[in-house]
Scaffold this motif. Structure first.
Motif, PDB file in Angstrom:
ATOM      1  N   THR A 171       0.847  -1.193   0.000  1.00 27.72           N
ATOM      2  CA  THR A 171       0.000   0.000   0.000  1.00 27.72           C
ATOM      3  C   THR A 171       0.881   1.241   0.000  1.00 27.72           C
ATOM      4  N   VAL A 172       0.299   2.318  -0.472  1.00 25.62           N
ATOM      5  CA  VAL A 172       1.025   3.583  -0.576  1.00 25.62           C
ATOM      6  C   VAL A 172       0.048   4.742  -0.675  1.00 25.62           C
ATOM      7  N   GLY A 173       0.487   5.901  -0.245  1.00 22.74           N
ATOM      8  CA  GLY A 173      -0.250   7.130  -0.527  1.00 22.74           C
ATOM      9  C   GLY A 173      -0.823   7.820   0.683  1.00 22.74           C
ATOM     10  N   GLU A 174      -1.154   7.063   1.709  1.00 20.29           N
ATOM     11  CA  GLU A 174      -1.766   7.644   2.910  1.00 20.29           C
ATOM     12  C   GLU A 174      -1.678   6.586   4.006  1.00 20.29           C
ATOM     13  N   PRO A 175      -1.933   7.008   5.230  1.00 21.95           N
ATOM     14  CA  PRO A 175      -1.901   6.028   6.309  1.00 21.95           C
ATOM     15  C   PRO A 175      -2.986   4.973   6.087  1.00 21.95           C
ATOM     16  N   ILE A 176      -2.702   3.734   6.465  1.00 22.61           N
ATOM     17  CA  ILE A 176      -3.722   2.687   6.376  1.00 22.61           C
ATOM     18  C   ILE A 176      -4.180   2.344   7.795  1.00 22.61           C
TER      19      ILE A 176
ATOM     20  N   THR B  67       4.154   1.325   2.484  1.00 20.54           N
ATOM     21  CA  THR B  67       5.340   2.071   2.066  1.00 20.54           C
ATOM     22  C   THR B  67       5.118   3.572   2.144  1.00 20.54           C
ATOM     23  N   TRP B  68       5.870   4.228   3.013  1.00 24.10           N
ATOM     24  CA  TRP B  68       5.798   5.688   3.102  1.00 24.10           C
ATOM     25  C   TRP B  68       6.871   6.312   2.219  1.00 24.10           C
ATOM     26  N   TRP B  69       6.465   7.213   1.382  1.00 23.01           N
ATOM     27  CA  TRP B  69       7.409   7.990   0.575  1.00 23.01           C
ATOM     28  C   TRP B  69       6.653   9.128  -0.081  1.00 23.01           C
ATOM     29  N   GLN B  70       7.325   9.890  -0.929  1.00 22.33           N
ATOM     30  CA  GLN B  70       6.733  11.084  -1.524  1.00 22.33           C
ATOM     31  C   GLN B  70       7.250  11.291  -2.945  1.00 22.33           C
ATOM     32  N   THR B  71       6.559  12.156  -3.673  1.00 24.35           N
ATOM     33  CA  THR B  71       7.026  12.571  -4.997  1.00 24.35           C
ATOM     34  C   THR B  71       8.508  12.958  -4.910  1.00 24.35           C
ATOM     35  N   GLU B  72       8.829  13.689  -3.846  1.00 25.16           N
ATOM     36  CA  GLU B  72      10.178  14.231  -3.699  1.00 25.16           C
ATOM     37  C   GLU B  72      11.207  13.161  -3.386  1.00 25.16           C
TER      38      GLU B  72
ATOM     39  N   PHE C 250      13.064  17.741   5.501  1.00 26.08           N
ATOM     40  CA  PHE C 250      11.790  17.780   6.231  1.00 26.08           C
ATOM     41  C   PHE C 250      10.629  17.526   5.258  1.00 26.08           C
ATOM     42  N   PRO C 251      10.011  16.347   5.346  1.00 26.05           N
ATOM     43  CA  PRO C 251       8.940  15.992   4.405  1.00 26.05           C
ATOM     44  C   PRO C 251       7.569  16.561   4.754  1.00 26.05           C
ATOM     45  N   GLU C 252       7.480  17.233   5.901  1.00 24.16           N
ATOM     46  CA  GLU C 252       6.210  17.818   6.347  1.00 24.16           C
ATOM     47  C   GLU C 252       5.132  16.783   6.662  1.00 24.16           C
TER      48      GLU C 252
ATOM     49  N   THR D  41       4.880   5.332  12.738  1.00 25.58           N
ATOM     50  CA  THR D  41       3.488   5.429  12.300  1.00 25.58           C
ATOM     51  C   THR D  41       3.276   6.843  11.772  1.00 25.58           C
ATOM     52  N   ILE D  42       2.940   6.940  10.512  1.00 22.39           N
ATOM     53  CA  ILE D  42       2.773   8.263   9.900  1.00 22.39           C
ATOM     54  C   ILE D  42       1.398   8.810  10.283  1.00 22.39           C
ATOM     55  N   LEU D  43       1.385  10.060  10.735  1.00 19.87           N
ATOM     56  CA  LEU D  43       0.116  10.640  11.176  1.00 19.87           C
ATOM     57  C   LEU D  43      -0.510  11.552  10.123  1.00 19.87           C
ATOM     58  N   GLY D  44       0.241  11.923   9.097  1.00 23.54           N
ATOM     59  CA  GLY D  44      -0.336  12.785   8.054  1.00 23.54           C
ATOM     60  C   GLY D  44       0.401  14.106   7.943  1.00 23.54           C
ATOM     61  N   ARG D  45      -0.002  14.900   6.970  1.00 23.39           N
ATOM     62  CA  ARG D  45       0.703  16.142   6.659  1.00 23.39           C
ATOM     63  C   ARG D  45       0.564  17.155   7.781  1.00 23.39           C
ATOM     64  N   VAL D  46       1.617  17.929   7.954  1.00 22.04           N
ATOM     65  CA  VAL D  46       1.543  19.002   8.928  1.00 22.04           C
ATOM     66  C   VAL D  46       1.573  20.369   8.240  1.00 22.04           C
TER      67      VAL D  46
ATOM     68  N   HIS E  73      -4.293  11.245  -3.022  1.00 20.71           N
ATOM     69  CA  HIS E  73      -3.805  12.306  -3.903  1.00 20.71           C
ATOM     70  C   HIS E  73      -3.540  13.562  -3.096  1.00 20.71           C
ATOM     71  N   ARG E  74      -2.396  14.135  -3.378  1.00 20.95           N
ATOM     72  CA  ARG E  74      -1.965  15.290  -2.623  1.00 20.95           C
ATOM     73  C   ARG E  74      -2.543  16.557  -3.220  1.00 20.95           C
ATOM     74  N   LEU E  75      -3.262  17.337  -2.433  1.00 17.40           N
ATOM     75  CA  LEU E  75      -3.856  18.576  -2.931  1.00 17.40           C
ATOM     76  C   LEU E  75      -3.482  19.726  -2.000  1.00 17.40           C
TER      77      LEU E  75
HETATM   78  C1  6R9 Z   1       4.050   8.219  -2.978  1.00 20.72           C
HETATM   79  C2  6R9 Z   1       3.126   9.347  -2.719  1.00 20.72           C
HETATM   80  C3  6R9 Z   1       3.189  12.041  -0.362  1.00 20.72           C
HETATM   81  C4  6R9 Z   1       2.441  12.103   0.957  1.00 20.72           C
HETATM   82  C5  6R9 Z   1       3.339  11.903   2.153  1.00 20.72           C
HETATM   83  C6  6R9 Z   1       2.357  11.364   3.171  1.00 20.72           C
HETATM   84  C7  6R9 Z   1       1.423  10.508   2.342  1.00 20.72           C
HETATM   85  C8  6R9 Z   1       2.390   8.419   1.311  1.00 20.72           C
HETATM   86  C9  6R9 Z   1       2.115   6.971   2.912  1.00 20.72           C
HETATM   87  C10 6R9 Z   1       1.667   8.231   3.358  1.00 20.72           C
HETATM   88  C11 6R9 Z   1       1.136   7.333   5.402  1.00 20.72           C
HETATM   89  C12 6R9 Z   1       2.030   5.851   3.820  1.00 20.72           C
HETATM   90  N1  6R9 Z   1       1.831   9.099   2.329  1.00 20.72           N
HETATM   91  N2  6R9 Z   1       2.557   7.129   1.642  1.00 20.72           N
HETATM   92  N3  6R9 Z   1       1.172   8.407   4.597  1.00 20.72           N
HETATM   93  N4  6R9 Z   1       1.534   6.096   5.055  1.00 20.72           N
HETATM   94  N5  6R9 Z   1       2.410   4.616   3.477  1.00 20.72           N
HETATM   95  O1  6R9 Z   1       2.029   9.147  -2.232  1.00 20.72           O
HETATM   96  O2  6R9 Z   1       3.609  10.580  -3.042  1.00 20.72           O
HETATM   97  O3  6R9 Z   1       1.692  12.016  -3.842  1.00 20.72           O
HETATM   98  O4  6R9 Z   1       3.907  13.015  -3.165  1.00 20.72           O
HETATM   99  O5  6R9 Z   1       2.311  12.089  -1.459  1.00 20.72           O
HETATM  100  O6  6R9 Z   1       1.493  11.047   1.017  1.00 20.72           O
HETATM  101  O7  6R9 Z   1       1.650  12.409   3.762  1.00 20.72           O
HETATM  102  O8  6R9 Z   1       3.951  13.113   2.534  1.00 20.72           O
HETATM  103  P1  6R9 Z   1       2.868  11.979  -2.951  1.00 20.72           P
END
Ligand code: 6R9
Length: 658
Positions: A391-396, A418-423, A509-511, A523-528, A537-539
């Motif tokens: 999984t990817v994109g947001e906390p599950i 998997t936590w990661w970002q465009t950057e 700093f990924p914010e 444990t990722i809590l989300g954007r700050v 999707h990041r908006l």
């Molecule tokens: C790959 C992608 C990045 C933001 C990131 C974070 C959130 C992505 C996550 C996650 C919790 C995960 N995010 N994966 N949060 N658990 N496994 O999504 O890139 O569109 O740039 O978004 O998405 O907040 O900072 P991008």
């Protein structure tokens, strides 16, 4: 539910940790826990392991060049070509007839490209781009949906050293124009339309609207005919038909251009705190090595696998883990054009069974939708080919994780969150599926070689159980190199918060906010920042706000994310009408239209709430947190610091009514 099933649910419900299945571990690409120490001890040379997955035209001299930090450079002196690495070398190794891309259209048509065929297509389109005058380092914009011509065009660009900038097809005309202007891009590849829920969607009209707002000459526009007779369209003077051009170049041979490891491979625009999207720059050597390495170690991809990531290539996940990583490893990557519930809610499981998919990678929002639809859909299919889920994109949330584990993976597949970002270009924080215990809801430890730490506001490491901010304390090959034409913003967005320029210590700093547990799991809590995450999707809330305040009759607006049980977060607009206007349905509709025009349907507000005032602090700042709580239906905290506390009840009442 039978008694057995109920017992099973209850058992999973109470289980906080899961071990990777023995059968998986035995065959895993990476299963030696010593890899963490090995990477730490040999850092940065450990990254040669990633570079070794590629074929280099010219070997690199230096793994990491940090003289001009945070403008780090990787594998300097090395030369390579990304399309050669994703295509030619596999053909040379005898994999000419292995499927590279298996594509399925929404209406059910399929196309398979073997590595040999894909190489031919890419060469023909690379020759076409050259004919049109595209030169090395020209940015080519690709505004295309999930059709095979998109990865073909990406690889064709890579072949001739022209960076691509893919604009998500669901984005609006405005969004296209903004990105083409920012990148000074003079070339566009697009298509007439595509299918969504069985309807033929017009895409070229949106592309043309966007082109009208491009502030420089666009030399050529190539249009793929996806819909045939389903959509009549005519081409303007500088527009040409993809098939005609490619046919004229059929059989062309185009030498892959040797690119410097640090030459730009692509730009990808993403939302940030301020109004304008940021052009994230990724380079050839580091990015490709990193996506290949993480595809190997985290997704456990083998050339013989059929691998499917259900993201859209218009986002970074599709770039890294549909196209570059999997193809660099020579595997078979599946691409699906449409929605998961067309014609029925079993569509994805049908595709998994039909293609005997080994590895499946999707977003939590999709899993929550599958859960809502019910387990009867996957149960109709044989999903036993699956070996690994991601999984990817947001906390599950743990419930969705366990549903995925049981109903899709049959308790036999590890899940990588998997936590990661465009950057970051590729995965940063996740378990390694052949090594680590999985804890639903927690992404896991940082990958080997990644020094991610959770810190407090001062940058000091926090203890287990506390919440803080994610930081990355050392560079990695897949990192962005800068923001296009904006080194200053690169520093201020990512490095200013926690770095110490005087001691030359740079901290990324990924914010994102995060919590740490006693085993070092994050444990990722989300954007700050002012970014919200709608269906993964990041908006940028500022982008949406500026669209709304542009509407005649709107005086002021605040946009926040509110909790949503499928999308994760949804967009809520709070707005003050101008004196002569009522906050009526008509104004509400125009506000929604403005958001659709400026960004696209993904940003469509869940609700637009008109109010005579917005809650503000005494210093005049809008209290967004409060608006978020109202939107989420949370209990409201202390409002006594507000200049206008009464307004809160008025707004909450209205939200209750809608
Ligand atoms: C790959 C992608 C990045 C933001 C990131 C974070 C959130 C992505 C996550 C996650 C919790 C995960 N995010 N994966 N949060 N658990 N496994 O999504 O890139 O569109 O740039 O978004 O998405 O907040 O900072 P991008």
């Amino acid at each position: 539910m039978s008694q057995d099933e109920a017992n099973l649910e209850a058992r999973l419900e109470g289980q906080a940790a899961f071990e990777p299945p023995e059968s998986f571990v035995e065959q895993a690409n990476v299963s030696d826990p010593g890899i963490y120490d090995e990477f730490e001890e040999n850092w940065p040379d450990c990254w040669e392991r990633a570079a070794d997955l590629l074929s280099w035209d010219e070997p690199y001299d230096t793994v990491l060049e940090d003289d001009d930090a945070p403008f780090y450079e990787w594998f300097t002196g090395g030369e390579l070509n990304a399309s050669y690495n994703c295509l030619d070398r596999h053909v040379e190794d005898g994999a000419k007839n292995r499927a590279a891309i298996k594509w399925e259209g929404e209406l059910g048509e399929t196309r398979t490209y073997t590595y040999g065929e894909l190489l031919n297509e890419v060469e023909a389109f690379a020759a076409t781009l050259r004919d049109l005058g595209v030169e090395e380092d020209d940015v080519v914009t690709l505004y295309m949906p999930m059709i095979p011509e998109l990865p073909i065009a990406m690889l064709a660009c890579a072949r001739i050293g022209a960076p691509h900038s893919v604009v998500f097809a669901g984005f609006s005309a405005d969004a296209l124009a903004t990105r083409m202007n920012s990148a000074d891009s003079e070339y566009l590849v697009t298509c007439d339309g595509y299918y969504r829920r069985g309807d033929a969607l017009d895409h070229i009209e949106k592309a043309n609207e966007g082109l009208a707002d491009v502030d420089h000459d666009v030399s050529d526009v190539v249009v793929v005919d996806r819909l045939g007779d389903a959509l009549e369209h005519s081409l303007a003077d500088n527009q040409c038909d993809y098939d005609e051009l490619v046919e004229a170049n059929a059989g062309a041979s185009v030498e892959p251009v040797s690119r410097d490891a640090e030459d730009m491979l692509f730009l990808m625009y993403t939302s940030g705190t301020t109004g304008k999207p940021k052009g994230v720059k990724h380079t050839t050597g580091g990015y490709l090595a990193y996506t290949a390495w993480t595809s190997h170690s985290v997704l456990d991809i083998e050339p013989e696998d059929t691998y499917w990531c259900s993201a859209d290539i218009g986002w970074i996940t599709g770039h890294s883990y549909i196209v570059y990583g999997p193809l660099a490893l020579g595997t078979t990557t599946v691409m699906y054009e449409g929605t998961p519930d067309y014609p029925e809610k079993d569509r994805l499981w049908e595709i998994v069974e039909k293609n005997s998919v080994d590895i499946f990678y999707t977003a939590p929002t999709a899993i929550r939708a599958f859960m809502k639809w019910g387990s009867q859909y996957p149960e109709e299919y044989d999903l036993s080919s699956l070996r690994l889920l991601g999984t990817v994109g947001e906390p599950i949330n743990p419930r969705a994780w366990k549903w995925y584990y049981k109903h899709i993976g049959d308790e036999a597949c590890p899940i990588v969150d998997t936590w990661w970002q465009t950057e970051t270009g590729g995965m940063m924080i996740t378990t390694l599926p052949g090594i680590n215990t999985m804890k639903p809801g927690s992404a896991g430890p940082p990958l080997p070689g990644i020094d991610a730490q959770v810190v407090d506001a001062n940058g000091d490491e926090i203890g287990a159980g506390e919440a803080g901010y994610v930081t990355v304390q050392n560079p990695w090959p897949g990192m962005l190199r800068t923001l296009y034409n904006n080194d200053e913003r690169f520093i201020s967005e990512y490095w200013a918060e926690y770095s110490d320029e005087e001691t030359d210590e740079w901290v990324y700093f990924p914010e994102d906010g995060a919590k740490l547990d006693e085993d070092g799991y994050i444990t990722i809590l989300g954007r700050v920042d002012d970014v919200i995450n709608v269906s993964g999707h990041r908006l940028g809330t500022m982008e949406i706000e500026s669209a709304v305040v542009g509407v005649e009759g709107v005086a002021e607006a605040a946009v926040v994310g509110g909790d949503h049980d499928v999308k994760g977060e949804a967009v809520y607009v709070y707005a003050i009408p101008e004196d002569d206007y009522d906050g009526d349905d008509e104004l509400q509709e125009r506000a929604v239209e403005a958001v659709l025009d400026s960004i696209g349907p993904i940003a469509k507000p869940e609700d637009v709430i008109f109010t005579p005032e917005l809650p503000k602090t005494r210093s005049g700042k809008i209290m967004r947190r409060l608006l978020e709580d109202i939107a989420s239906g949370n209990e409201l905290g202390n409002t006594s610091t507000l200049r206008n506390p009464d307004v809160v009840d008025d707004i909450a009442e209205q939200v209750g009514e809608n």
